[in-house]
Design a protein around this motif. Structure first.
Motif, PDB file in Angstrom:
ATOM      1  N   ILE A 201       0.741  -1.041  -0.043  1.00  0.00           N
ATOM      2  CA  ILE A 201      -0.104   0.122  -0.099  1.00  0.00           C
ATOM      3  C   ILE A 201       0.811   1.235   0.086  1.00  0.00           C
ATOM      4  O   ILE A 201       0.398   2.191  -0.557  1.00  0.00           O
ATOM      5  N   ILE A 202       1.902   1.339   0.712  1.00  0.00           N
ATOM      6  CA  ILE A 202       2.856   2.454   0.803  1.00  0.00           C
ATOM      7  C   ILE A 202       3.699   2.722  -0.517  1.00  0.00           C
ATOM      8  O   ILE A 202       3.369   3.807  -1.208  1.00  0.00           O
ATOM      9  N   PHE A 203       3.944   1.649  -1.178  1.00  0.00           N
ATOM     10  CA  PHE A 203       4.651   1.820  -2.395  1.00  0.00           C
ATOM     11  C   PHE A 203       3.869   2.132  -3.605  1.00  0.00           C
ATOM     12  O   PHE A 203       4.178   2.763  -4.173  1.00  0.00           O
ATOM     13  N   GLY A 204       2.717   1.476  -3.376  1.00  0.00           N
ATOM     14  CA  GLY A 204       1.757   1.616  -4.529  1.00  0.00           C
ATOM     15  C   GLY A 204       0.979   2.953  -4.523  1.00  0.00           C
ATOM     16  O   GLY A 204       0.937   3.697  -5.379  1.00  0.00           O
ATOM     17  N   SER A 205       0.943   3.693  -3.375  1.00  0.00           N
ATOM     18  CA  SER A 205       0.498   4.911  -2.980  1.00  0.00           C
ATOM     19  C   SER A 205       1.590   5.920  -3.842  1.00  0.00           C
ATOM     20  O   SER A 205       1.259   7.009  -4.655  1.00  0.00           O
ATOM     21  N   ILE A 206       2.922   5.625  -3.668  1.00  0.00           N
ATOM     22  CA  ILE A 206       3.948   6.512  -4.002  1.00  0.00           C
ATOM     23  C   ILE A 206       3.964   6.446  -5.603  1.00  0.00           C
ATOM     24  O   ILE A 206       3.872   7.387  -6.274  1.00  0.00           O
TER      25      ILE A 206
ATOM     26  N   VAL B 131       6.365  -4.228  -5.966  1.00  0.00           N
ATOM     27  CA  VAL B 131       7.283  -3.319  -6.748  1.00  0.00           C
ATOM     28  C   VAL B 131       8.435  -2.816  -6.269  1.00  0.00           C
ATOM     29  O   VAL B 131       9.194  -2.045  -6.783  1.00  0.00           O
ATOM     30  N   TYR B 132       8.602  -3.226  -5.058  1.00  0.00           N
ATOM     31  CA  TYR B 132       9.881  -2.720  -4.321  1.00  0.00           C
ATOM     32  C   TYR B 132      11.115  -3.749  -4.287  1.00  0.00           C
ATOM     33  O   TYR B 132      10.826  -4.833  -4.543  1.00  0.00           O
ATOM     34  N   ASP B 133      11.990  -3.267  -4.153  1.00  0.00           N
ATOM     35  CA  ASP B 133      13.258  -4.018  -4.054  1.00  0.00           C
ATOM     36  C   ASP B 133      13.220  -5.013  -3.154  1.00  0.00           C
ATOM     37  O   ASP B 133      12.500  -4.935  -2.036  1.00  0.00           O
ATOM     38  N   SER B 134      13.726  -6.305  -3.695  1.00  0.00           N
ATOM     39  CA  SER B 134      13.552  -7.486  -2.703  1.00  0.00           C
ATOM     40  C   SER B 134      14.054  -7.505  -1.440  1.00  0.00           C
ATOM     41  O   SER B 134      13.647  -8.164  -0.514  1.00  0.00           O
ATOM     42  N   MET B 135      15.076  -6.551  -1.200  1.00  0.00           N
ATOM     43  CA  MET B 135      15.752  -6.423   0.215  1.00  0.00           C
ATOM     44  C   MET B 135      15.016  -5.831   1.424  1.00  0.00           C
ATOM     45  O   MET B 135      15.135  -6.092   2.506  1.00  0.00           O
ATOM     46  N   ILE B 136      13.873  -5.144   1.147  1.00  0.00           N
ATOM     47  CA  ILE B 136      12.905  -4.527   1.820  1.00  0.00           C
ATOM     48  C   ILE B 136      12.254  -5.576   2.436  1.00  0.00           C
ATOM     49  O   ILE B 136      12.270  -5.593   3.706  1.00  0.00           O
ATOM     50  N   PRO B 137      11.333  -6.404   1.727  1.00  0.00           N
ATOM     51  CA  PRO B 137      10.739  -7.511   2.403  1.00  0.00           C
ATOM     52  C   PRO B 137      11.792  -8.472   3.291  1.00  0.00           C
ATOM     53  O   PRO B 137      11.281  -8.912   4.546  1.00  0.00           O
ATOM     54  N   MET B 138      13.064  -8.717   2.750  1.00  0.00           N
ATOM     55  CA  MET B 138      13.708  -9.480   3.462  1.00  0.00           C
ATOM     56  C   MET B 138      14.257  -8.962   4.868  1.00  0.00           C
ATOM     57  O   MET B 138      14.364  -9.379   5.816  1.00  0.00           O
TER      58      MET B 138
END
Length: 264
Positions: free
Chosen positions: A134-139, A251-258
């Motif tokens: 939601i955060i990055f989708g809003s961006i 949509v965000y870089d994989s290291m963020i969820p990691m």
């Protein structure tokens, strides 16, 4: 094209080429954008500025060449001094013009790092995947909507029409070169900031995405109808943002969820 314009053209393309080479070998930007460590901040700004030269210099070639032409024309009309002086002074002013343009982007990178990237990274580390979407989708949605605004249309108008820019913003002398370089940087920032916000916030600071956005920016600035490129990109960003907010795509870089998982 006179000798000065040939020198400027070769210089801009060469600097851009070298900057692309350096960008390929730069450290992982996401590993830098995590703290207020002064050394990491300096490293980020150096890497960011190199990246800006790589991405933006090809797109500003028409603007810089026209500026050099106007300078030499005005000087030849008002000054009958030696050819060496006529070459050196316009070259110096062009250097100031380009330097101030690049300085605007360097300060933008610093602002994105200090006021956006580090605080946002500290927040998303504690969010689950749904909230991140939601955060990055809003961006993405906000960035896409901006592509249809009056401000975007105004800024891209100045960027894609160098003659319009100099007609309305012309200033004489060294001070004029500095002012116009700043104005050009600000108009370019007004035109392109969503792309760089996306790159920073979503962790897309890699050579592949740099190439994609550099191509988009080049098309917007070089093609007289570049606003339609911007609007097509805007539609893609809005749709991607909606899908991200619904959890249908990541949509965000994989290291963020990691990082998020390691904190949970």
């Amino acid at each position: 094209m006179n000798n000065l314009q040939k020198i400027i053209l070769v210089s801009l393309i060469t600097i851009s080429g070298v900057s692309w080479f350096l960008s390929i070998n730069q450290p992982e930007m996401m590993n830098i954008m995590i703290s207020y460590n002064p050394l990491l901040i300096v490293l980020f700004i150096v890497s960011w500025t190199v990246g800006m030269a790589a991405m933006m210099f090809p797109a500003i070639v028409p603007m810089v060449l026209l500026y050099s032409k106007l300078l030499t024309t005005k000087q030849s009309d008002s000054d009958s001094s030696t050819e060496t002086l006529q070459l050196k002074l316009p070259t110096f002013k062009v250097g100031l013009f380009v330097g101030m343009y690049l300085a605007i982007w360097s300060m933008t990178g610093l602002a994105l790092l200090l006021a956006w990237s580090i605080p946002i990274n500290s927040i998303v580390m504690f969010q689950d995947t749904k909230i991140l979407g939601i955060i990055f989708g809003s961006i993405l949605i906000v960035s896409g909507i901006y592509q249809f605004t009056t401000l975007k249309n105004t800024c891209i108008g100045y960027c894609e029409s160098p003659l319009t820019f100099f007609t309305r913003r012309w200033n004489n002398g060294i001070t004029g070169a500095i002012k116009m370089g700043v104005y050009h940087g600000l108009y370019c920032l007004g035109c392109c900031w969503p792309y760089f916000l996306i790159m920073v916030s979503l962790g897309w600071m890699n050579i592949a995405w740099m190439g994609v956005f550099a191509t988009i920016i080049f098309g917007e600035k070089i093609w007289p109808m570049g606003i339609w490129i911007a609007r097509c990109v805007g539609i893609v960003l809005i749709i991607s943002g909606i899908l991200s907010s619904m959890g249908l795509i990541v949509v965000y870089d994989s290291m963020i969820p990691m990082n998020t998982q390691s904190e949970g």
